[in-house]
Design a protein around this motif. Structure first.
Motif: not given
Length: 399
Positions: A22-28, A270-282, A302-307
């Motif tokens: 479907h898509d070939v890039h670095d986001h996923g 804990v509403g004040e203790r969570i922050r959402f940053f959205g999709p990030r390239a960094d 596999f879970s790339l983000v865990a690695y």
């Protein structure tokens, strides 16, 4: 194809490989796998890419057969891509057809499996996560049903020569559900130079977010928040905080329904203790600035983000799913827990109370992740190509 030492194959002609995704890039994770294969394999292989999206830096390296289609809803995208890409693929002359899963009706040589839908259903008993809103359950359930039907059509010896599974766990699922097709394991990789500890980045990012040194930052990265357990992470943090003197924060990087999960955090105090940053390239900067990675996911292969977290020397709290269980190394690099808020809370309390243990686990995780590089990943795929093109290996049936 060149050999592992860079010499051309006998005959000197590079093989022509059609990559279908479907898509070939670095986001996923699954998108990144083909992106790295192109970057590191294009000198050995002539790639023809059949996809809807292709990262700009990859376009000069390949021949791109672009598929124009709607992006939403996903069931419509899935069907439209299968039809349109299937037509385009029939006009491509290729030695190897390599698909990202069961996404076209055409015959293929290799299917890279980053998600086994039959395995998901067997592991969970469902087509969609049970705690997501009804419209999302319906959309996910329909998409999963279509994907299951596609697997049953594509994953047969008459249509596919070899699976390329990204972990031993998903290889086992494929052998169980589609036993007639041979399986090779071609793990994903991590860039150890990008994902590594960095005290300077940690100080800058935490300073920009006004986070004190003594605060413990939990990190969640990814999309599909219901399946990956963001709600469980929020409830686990809320349960852990009253038991701790150290303040907790949860940083969320990725795309999802922020208002719904912010509401859940608010209801748990804990509403004040969570922050959402959205999709990030960094994303590497968030790994470097955090203290514990949290992923109470329902299903992974596999879970790339865990690695990536482990490569950044972050200890993690996760569930016992494919890929993550291999990374945990019996508890040396991470804490495996049931997918329940109280279990996540217990693990967070234990890690918060023992900074030395967090350091030891981070060091062990970085060593474990060091065995999974994109160079090794690409070489495992190129080796599979050589095997499939060897004399006596047979050939893909036409069509």
């Amino acid at each position: 194809m060149k050999s592992a030492n860079g010499r051309p194959e006998p005959g000197g002609r590079k093989p022509r490989v059609a990559l279908v995704a479907h898509d070939v890039h670095d986001h996923g994770g699954m998108e990144r796998a083909f992106a790295e294969l192109i970057r590191q394999g294009h000198e050995s292989v002539d790639f023809v890419v059949v996809s809807a999206e292709l990262a700009p830096d990859l376009r000069p390296l390949v021949e791109w057969r672009r598929v124009v289609l709607p992006t939403r809803p996903f069931p419509l995208k899935f069907l439209a891509f299968g039809l349109a890409a299937g037509v385009k693929l029939r006009s491509v002359e290729a030695d190897i057809v390599h698909t990202m899963g069961a996404i076209v009706p055409n015959r293929a040589d290799v299917a890279c499996v980053q998600f086994c839908h039959a395995g998901f259903r067997a592991a969970t008993g469902r087509l969609a996560p049970p705690d997501s809103p009804l419209p999302r359950r319906l959309n996910s359930g329909l998409a999963r049903a279509l994907a299951l039907a596609a697997e049953r059509w594509c994953y047969r010896p008459a249509r596919l020569r070899r699976f390329a599974a990204v972990s031993r766990g998903v290889a086992g699922e494929l052998r169980q559900h589609y036993p007639s097709v041979p399986v090779a394991v071609t793990p994903n990789g991590v860039d150890p130079d990008r994902f590594r500890p960095d005290a300077d980045v940690r100080r800058v990012v935490r300073g920009a977010q006004r986070v004190a040194d003594e605060e413990l930052v939990l990190l969640f990265v990814g999309g599909d928040w219901d399946r990956k357990g963001l709600g469980v992470a929020i409830e686990g943090m809320a349960s852990a905080q009253p038991r701790l003197d150290v303040p907790l924060q949860l940083w969320v990087v990725g795309r999802g329904d922020e208002s719904r999960f912010a509401g859940l955090a608010g209801r748990h105090g804990v509403g004040e203790r969570i922050r959402f940053f959205g999709p990030r390239a960094d994303t590497e900067r968030f790994f470097q600035a955090s203290d514990v990675f949290v992923l109470p996911t329902l299903y992974e292969t596999f879970s790339l983000v865990a690695y990536e977290a482990a490569a950044s020397a972050l200890p993690f709290v996760g569930t016992r799913v494919s890929g993550i269980d291999e990374l945990a190394a019996g508890g040396e690099a991470g804490v495996l827990v049931p997918r329940e808020p109280v279990a996540v809370a217990d693990a967070l309390v234990a890690l918060a109370a023992d900074p030395a243990r967090r350091v030891r686990m981070g060091e062990a995780g970085r060593r474990r992740a060091g065995g999974y590089t994109w160079g090794r990943s690409v070489e495992s795929v190129l080796s599979l190509y050589r095997e499939l093109r060897a004399p006596g290996a047979g050939a893909r049936s036409p069509g």
